[in-house]
Scaffold this motif. Sequence first.
Motif, mmCIF file in Angstrom:
data_model
loop_
_atom_site.group_PDB
_atom_site.id
_atom_site.type_symbol
_atom_site.label_atom_id
_atom_site.label_comp_id
_atom_site.label_asym_id
_atom_site.label_seq_id
_atom_site.Cartn_x
_atom_site.Cartn_y
_atom_site.Cartn_z
ATOM 1 N N SER A 5 0.835 -1.227 -0.051
ATOM 2 C CA SER A 5 0.111 -0.046 -0.038
ATOM 3 C C SER A 5 0.932 1.220 0.105
ATOM 4 O O SER A 5 0.671 2.226 -0.761
ATOM 5 C CB SER A 5 -0.946 0.100 1.209
ATOM 6 O OG SER A 5 -1.818 -1.117 1.091
ATOM 7 N N LEU A 6 1.900 1.219 0.750
ATOM 8 C CA LEU A 6 2.882 2.420 0.789
ATOM 9 C C LEU A 6 3.480 2.561 -0.555
ATOM 10 O O LEU A 6 3.700 3.644 -0.911
ATOM 11 C CB LEU A 6 3.959 2.308 2.029
ATOM 12 C CG LEU A 6 3.324 2.556 3.457
ATOM 13 C CD1 LEU A 6 4.563 2.268 4.420
ATOM 14 C CD2 LEU A 6 2.881 3.954 3.644
ATOM 15 N N THR A 7 4.053 1.534 -0.980
ATOM 16 C CA THR A 7 4.686 1.632 -2.406
ATOM 17 C C THR A 7 3.581 2.009 -3.571
ATOM 18 O O THR A 7 3.857 2.978 -4.548
ATOM 19 C CB THR A 7 5.082 0.094 -2.960
ATOM 20 O OG1 THR A 7 5.955 -0.455 -2.154
ATOM 21 C CG2 THR A 7 5.570 0.109 -4.370
ATOM 22 N N LEU A 8 2.392 1.731 -3.534
ATOM 23 C CA LEU A 8 1.252 2.386 -4.391
ATOM 24 C C LEU A 8 1.017 3.716 -4.064
ATOM 25 O O LEU A 8 1.225 4.595 -4.992
ATOM 26 C CB LEU A 8 0.169 1.655 -4.197
ATOM 27 C CG LEU A 8 -1.076 2.159 -4.778
ATOM 28 C CD1 LEU A 8 -1.127 1.784 -6.290
ATOM 29 C CD2 LEU A 8 -2.567 2.211 -4.115
ATOM 30 N N LEU A 9 1.208 4.234 -2.923
ATOM 31 C CA LEU A 9 1.167 5.748 -2.755
ATOM 32 C C LEU A 9 2.483 6.443 -2.906
ATOM 33 O O LEU A 9 2.025 7.564 -3.702
ATOM 34 C CB LEU A 9 1.219 6.015 -1.069
ATOM 35 C CG LEU A 9 0.862 7.468 -0.396
ATOM 36 C CD1 LEU A 9 -0.492 8.004 -1.185
ATOM 37 C CD2 LEU A 9 0.986 7.588 0.904
ATOM 38 N N VAL A 10 3.489 5.911 -2.955
ATOM 39 C CA VAL A 10 4.885 6.473 -3.503
ATOM 40 C C VAL A 10 4.546 6.736 -4.915
ATOM 41 O O VAL A 10 5.054 7.550 -5.536
ATOM 42 C CB VAL A 10 6.000 5.582 -2.938
ATOM 43 C CG1 VAL A 10 7.274 6.118 -3.598
ATOM 44 C CG2 VAL A 10 6.161 6.057 -1.434
ATOM 45 N N GLU A 11 4.195 5.584 -5.557
ATOM 46 C CA GLU A 11 4.198 5.522 -6.970
ATOM 47 C C GLU A 11 3.194 6.757 -7.282
ATOM 48 O O GLU A 11 3.528 7.251 -8.442
ATOM 49 C CB GLU A 11 3.977 4.068 -7.660
ATOM 50 C CG GLU A 11 4.686 3.353 -7.587
ATOM 51 C CD GLU A 11 5.931 3.579 -8.549
ATOM 52 O OE1 GLU A 11 6.124 4.312 -9.498
ATOM 53 O OE2 GLU A 11 7.205 2.986 -8.065
ATOM 54 N N ILE A 12 2.044 7.003 -7.017
ATOM 55 C CA ILE A 12 0.774 7.837 -7.220
ATOM 56 C C ILE A 12 1.615 9.209 -7.164
ATOM 57 O O ILE A 12 1.526 10.036 -8.039
ATOM 58 C CB ILE A 12 -0.216 7.526 -6.274
ATOM 59 C CG1 ILE A 12 -0.828 6.343 -6.829
ATOM 60 C CG2 ILE A 12 -1.144 8.923 -6.575
ATOM 61 C CD1 ILE A 12 -2.099 5.964 -6.001
ATOM 62 N N LEU A 13 2.202 9.518 -6.206
ATOM 63 C CA LEU A 13 2.707 10.759 -5.883
ATOM 64 C C LEU A 13 3.962 11.070 -6.652
ATOM 65 O O LEU A 13 4.274 12.239 -7.114
ATOM 66 C CB LEU A 13 3.021 11.041 -4.292
ATOM 67 C CG LEU A 13 1.813 11.030 -3.606
ATOM 68 C CD1 LEU A 13 2.163 11.032 -1.977
ATOM 69 C CD2 LEU A 13 0.901 12.278 -3.792
ATOM 70 N N ASP A 14 4.819 10.139 -7.073
ATOM 71 C CA ASP A 14 6.002 10.408 -7.741
ATOM 72 C C ASP A 14 5.621 10.521 -9.404
ATOM 73 O O ASP A 14 6.088 11.487 -9.839
ATOM 74 C CB ASP A 14 6.797 9.289 -7.952
ATOM 75 C CG ASP A 14 7.868 9.247 -6.461
ATOM 76 O OD1 ASP A 14 7.919 10.238 -6.035
ATOM 77 O OD2 ASP A 14 8.663 8.251 -6.286
ATOM 78 N N ALA A 15 4.418 9.825 -9.521
ATOM 79 C CA ALA A 15 3.992 9.937 -11.299
ATOM 80 C C ALA A 15 3.275 11.162 -11.314
ATOM 81 O O ALA A 15 3.291 11.759 -12.445
ATOM 82 C CB ALA A 15 3.141 8.658 -11.382
ATOM 83 N N GLY A 16 2.539 11.851 -10.359
ATOM 84 C CA GLY A 16 1.808 12.971 -10.364
ATOM 85 C C GLY A 16 0.225 12.911 -10.849
ATOM 86 O O GLY A 16 -0.368 13.737 -10.597
#
Length: 302
Positions: A5-16
């Motif tokens: 779940s944390l990985t998903l959040l990081v990817e969303i915010l990094d991707a924009g």
Amino acid sequence: MDLQSLTLLVEILDAGNLSEAARRLKMSRANVSYHLNQLERSVGAQLVRRTTRRAEATEIGQRLYQHGLAIQNELQAARESASALGEGLVGRVRLSVPSGYGQLVMSDWLIDFKRLYPGIVLDVLFENRIEDLLRDEVDIAVRVIPEPPQNLVARALGPVRYVACASRAYAQEHALPTQLDQLSGAPVVTAAVIGKQLRISAYQGEERREVVLEPTLISENFLFLRQAILAGLGIGLVPDYVVQEDVRRGEVLTTLDDWRLSIFGTQMFMLYMPNRQHTRASRTFIEFILERARGAGAGGSS
């Protein structure tokens, strides 16, 4: 809450945005949205503000993002340590460099780095984009900018020195400009920012002047600009390293040498995210390039 779940959040915010995050994660956008909603329910708070174009962290989302990023980097460091047992340094560095400076100056540095660290994968983009330059999964970017963004770590690589120059044949047929204002009516060969009026800044002691230019040839490819200058197409306004060998051989002459000229900025910077715990590969690369830049004592172009 789990690591996935944390990985998903990081990817969303990094991707924009959710669509780009879905592409990177090889998931559908609907699936990414569903798992984000589940994470927000488990936390009991909104973590990401969604608009049609952007996904931005709330205050709580930003805190969780930092934790997720730290965990990811620790895992990567653990993988590197395990892989490096009995071997050389390994890892991956995704780098964005300016097309001109990257090709004409940094290429030799990058090749030397690869010879020293064959286990590190270098993924090099040659581009001049400024906007969101670290969003495209880029670890490190090199750029000429007037002032580095406050949200990024900026390491100075050196000054950027532009020269006004022309081929010897052009100089023999036409008078080279001896006054700054003469550049505004000259056939200029240079790079430019699309959609913006091109101006050159000139510095002499405490004096600063600007001249509006109307180039006859514009390109982001500095190898092509060098060819155009040698072909006698006009007055080149390019970083000094582009024509330094031609100047040394006497094929290109410079003018207005009493002025320090600049189009995009006066400093080259290496940029990266302040909250990203870099891998050993990235840290090694950063220090290697900084050392090379100090030794070269030269900046570059946009």
